[in-house]
Design a protein around this motif. Structure first.
Motif, short mmCIF file in Angstrom:
data_model
loop_
_atom_site.label_atom_id
_atom_site.label_comp_id
_atom_site.label_asym_id
_atom_site.label_seq_id
_atom_site.Cartn_x
_atom_site.Cartn_y
_atom_site.Cartn_z
N LEU A 85 16.06 -44.84 -29.28
CA LEU A 85 15.64 -43.61 -30.19
C LEU A 85 15.96 -43.27 -31.44
CD1 LEU A 85 15.47 -43.15 -26.87
CD2 LEU A 85 15.27 -40.57 -27.29
N GLU A 86 15.27 -42.77 -32.36
CA GLU A 86 15.72 -42.50 -33.67
C GLU A 86 15.30 -40.91 -33.86
OE1 GLU A 86 12.99 -46.09 -35.17
OE2 GLU A 86 13.82 -45.00 -36.61
N LEU A 87 16.49 -40.13 -34.19
CA LEU A 87 16.18 -38.83 -34.50
C LEU A 87 15.48 -38.65 -35.86
CD1 LEU A 87 16.94 -35.84 -33.88
CD2 LEU A 87 19.01 -36.23 -35.01
N LYS A 127 14.38 -22.10 -35.98
CA LYS A 127 13.10 -22.35 -36.89
C LYS A 127 13.43 -22.90 -38.23
CE LYS A 127 11.70 -18.04 -36.96
NZ LYS A 127 10.91 -16.90 -36.97
N GLU A 128 14.74 -23.14 -38.43
CA GLU A 128 15.06 -23.68 -39.78
C GLU A 128 15.41 -25.25 -39.51
OE1 GLU A 128 14.51 -20.28 -41.64
OE2 GLU A 128 15.11 -22.18 -42.80
N GLN A 129 14.71 -26.01 -40.53
CA GLN A 129 15.00 -27.46 -40.55
C GLN A 129 16.44 -27.67 -41.10
OE1 GLN A 129 13.38 -31.45 -42.58
NE2 GLN A 129 11.76 -30.18 -41.71
N THR A 130 17.24 -28.51 -40.26
CA THR A 130 18.60 -28.67 -40.40
C THR A 130 18.79 -30.17 -40.58
OG1 THR A 130 19.30 -28.83 -38.17
CG2 THR A 130 19.53 -26.74 -39.13
N GLU A 131 17.79 -31.05 -40.15
CA GLU A 131 18.11 -32.59 -40.37
C GLU A 131 16.62 -33.11 -40.66
OE1 GLU A 131 21.11 -33.43 -40.00
OE2 GLU A 131 20.91 -35.71 -40.01
N ASN A 132 16.59 -34.09 -41.40
CA ASN A 132 15.62 -34.98 -41.94
C ASN A 132 16.27 -36.28 -42.10
OD1 ASN A 132 13.73 -36.29 -42.99
ND2 ASN A 132 12.57 -34.89 -44.28
N ASN A 133 16.05 -37.20 -41.13
CA ASN A 133 16.51 -38.47 -41.22
C ASN A 133 15.89 -39.53 -42.23
OD1 ASN A 133 18.90 -37.64 -40.06
ND2 ASN A 133 18.32 -38.50 -38.31
N SER A 134 15.44 -39.03 -43.39
CA SER A 134 14.65 -40.01 -44.49
C SER A 134 13.61 -40.35 -43.62
CB SER A 134 15.58 -41.21 -44.63
OG SER A 134 17.03 -40.80 -45.23
N VAL A 135 12.79 -39.39 -42.99
CA VAL A 135 11.71 -39.70 -42.29
C VAL A 135 10.41 -39.55 -43.67
CG1 VAL A 135 9.87 -38.96 -40.82
CG2 VAL A 135 12.27 -38.57 -40.34
N PRO A 136 9.53 -40.81 -43.62
CA PRO A 136 8.37 -40.61 -44.61
C PRO A 136 7.71 -39.48 -44.56
CG PRO A 136 8.44 -42.62 -43.27
CD PRO A 136 9.44 -41.82 -42.62
N SER A 137 7.18 -38.97 -45.88
CA SER A 137 6.53 -37.77 -45.61
C SER A 137 5.04 -37.66 -45.09
CB SER A 137 6.15 -37.52 -47.35
OG SER A 137 5.48 -38.59 -48.06
N HIS A 186 15.15 -21.95 -25.64
CA HIS A 186 16.16 -22.72 -26.41
C HIS A 186 15.84 -22.29 -27.75
CE1 HIS A 186 17.04 -26.04 -23.19
NE2 HIS A 186 17.62 -25.00 -22.91
N ASN A 187 17.05 -22.67 -28.70
CA ASN A 187 16.90 -22.15 -30.01
C ASN A 187 16.87 -23.61 -31.03
OD1 ASN A 187 17.32 -19.25 -29.74
ND2 ASN A 187 19.46 -19.80 -29.25
N ALA A 188 17.03 -24.61 -30.46
CA ALA A 188 16.99 -26.05 -31.25
C ALA A 188 15.94 -26.78 -30.44
CB ALA A 188 18.58 -26.71 -31.36
N MET A 189 15.39 -27.50 -31.53
CA MET A 189 14.16 -28.38 -31.15
C MET A 189 14.17 -29.30 -31.95
SD MET A 189 11.13 -25.97 -30.29
CE MET A 189 10.11 -27.07 -29.21
N TYR A 190 13.69 -30.65 -31.39
CA TYR A 190 14.08 -32.19 -32.13
C TYR A 190 12.91 -32.79 -31.90
CZ TYR A 190 18.69 -30.65 -30.76
OH TYR A 190 19.95 -29.79 -30.75
N TRP A 191 12.61 -33.78 -33.00
CA TRP A 191 11.57 -35.15 -32.80
C TRP A 191 12.39 -36.12 -32.81
CZ3 TRP A 191 6.99 -34.42 -30.81
CH2 TRP A 191 6.23 -33.38 -31.21
N TYR A 192 12.00 -37.07 -31.97
CA TYR A 192 12.35 -38.45 -31.83
C TYR A 192 11.44 -39.31 -31.82
CZ TYR A 192 17.32 -36.90 -30.32
OH TYR A 192 18.50 -36.26 -30.17
#
Lengths: 114, 112
Positions: A43-45, A52-62, A29-35
């Motif tokens: 579940l929170e995305l 390999k490029e980050q396309t989403e960061n749902n305001s996750v703490p650093s 696969h080409n897309a990977m996710y953390w929930y």
């Protein structure tokens, strides 16, 4: 066996520790996710990577830092976590962002922050 | 994003047919309907997906009326191992999975 492997399955860490969660997919696969899944919550995305490029960061703490060195591997580096970060962290993959729409999840890493 | 509404929980007995209905009144023309199953301490697992009418696979059937404002997941002859949380998701598969939202799901309890 979904083709997505997460390690470790269980992790206990103190608030000052640094640890990492690892995810590996054997599906090409080409897309990977953390929930994140906290008790009695949906579940929170957290993060999305496509080719390999980050396309989403749902305001996750650093204190959560993702890394995707290639399309088969995804890491979540943990640093200075809080007790409320205790949860089941799930990795998922998909062929890409279109198609049948099937997400393949790993069995998760159960994190406890003391 | 099309919001979905499902019952919080359902109870059934082994051997019965279970129907879980999901409401999605503002579904868009390009949206598909997807159902996932999740056991405790495991990741969700894809069950079935459809756009309209009826879809059937070896695990379940999905009924979608003509107006597509709701859908029903049908599990024939459930067993104890079907006890799980079932999620209904609605979204355009061509615009990215980040737009798919997992709700609280329906907790199905199958008893002997």
């Amino acid at each position: 066996e979904t083709g997505v492997t997460q390690t470790p399955r269980h992790l206990v860490m103190g608030m000052t520790n640094k640890k990492s969660l690892k995810c590996e997919q054997h599906l090409g696969h080409n897309a990977m996710y953390w929930y994140k899944q906290s008790a009695k919550k949906p579940l929170e995305l957290m993060f999305v990577y496509n080719f390999k490029e980050q396309t989403e960061n749902n305001s996750v703490p650093s204190r959560f830092s993702p890394e995707c060195p290639n399309s088969s591997h995804l890491f979540l580096h943990l640093h200075t976590l809080q007790p409320e970060d205790s949860a089941l962290y799930l990795c998922a993959s998909s062929q890409d962002f279109s198609g049948t729409g099937e997400l393949f999840f790993g069995e998760g890493s159960r994190l406890t922050v003391l | 994003l099309a919001k979905t509404t499902q019952p919080i929980s359902m109870d059934s007995y082994e051997g019965q047919e279970v129907n879980i209905t999901c409401s999605h009144n503002n579904i868009a023309t390009n949206d598909y309907i997807t159902w996932y199953q999740q056991f405790p301490s495991q990741g969700p697992r894809f069950i079935i997906q459809g756009y309209k009418t009826k879809v059937t696979n070896e695990v379940a059937s999905l009924f979608i009326p003509a107006d597509r404002k709701s859908s029903t997941l049908s599990l024939p002859r459930v067993s104890l191992s079907d006890t799980a949380v079932y999620y209904c998701l609605v979204g355009d598969m061509n615009t990215g999975f980040q737009k798919l939202v997992f709700g609280t799901g329906t907790r199905l309890l199958v008893s002997p």
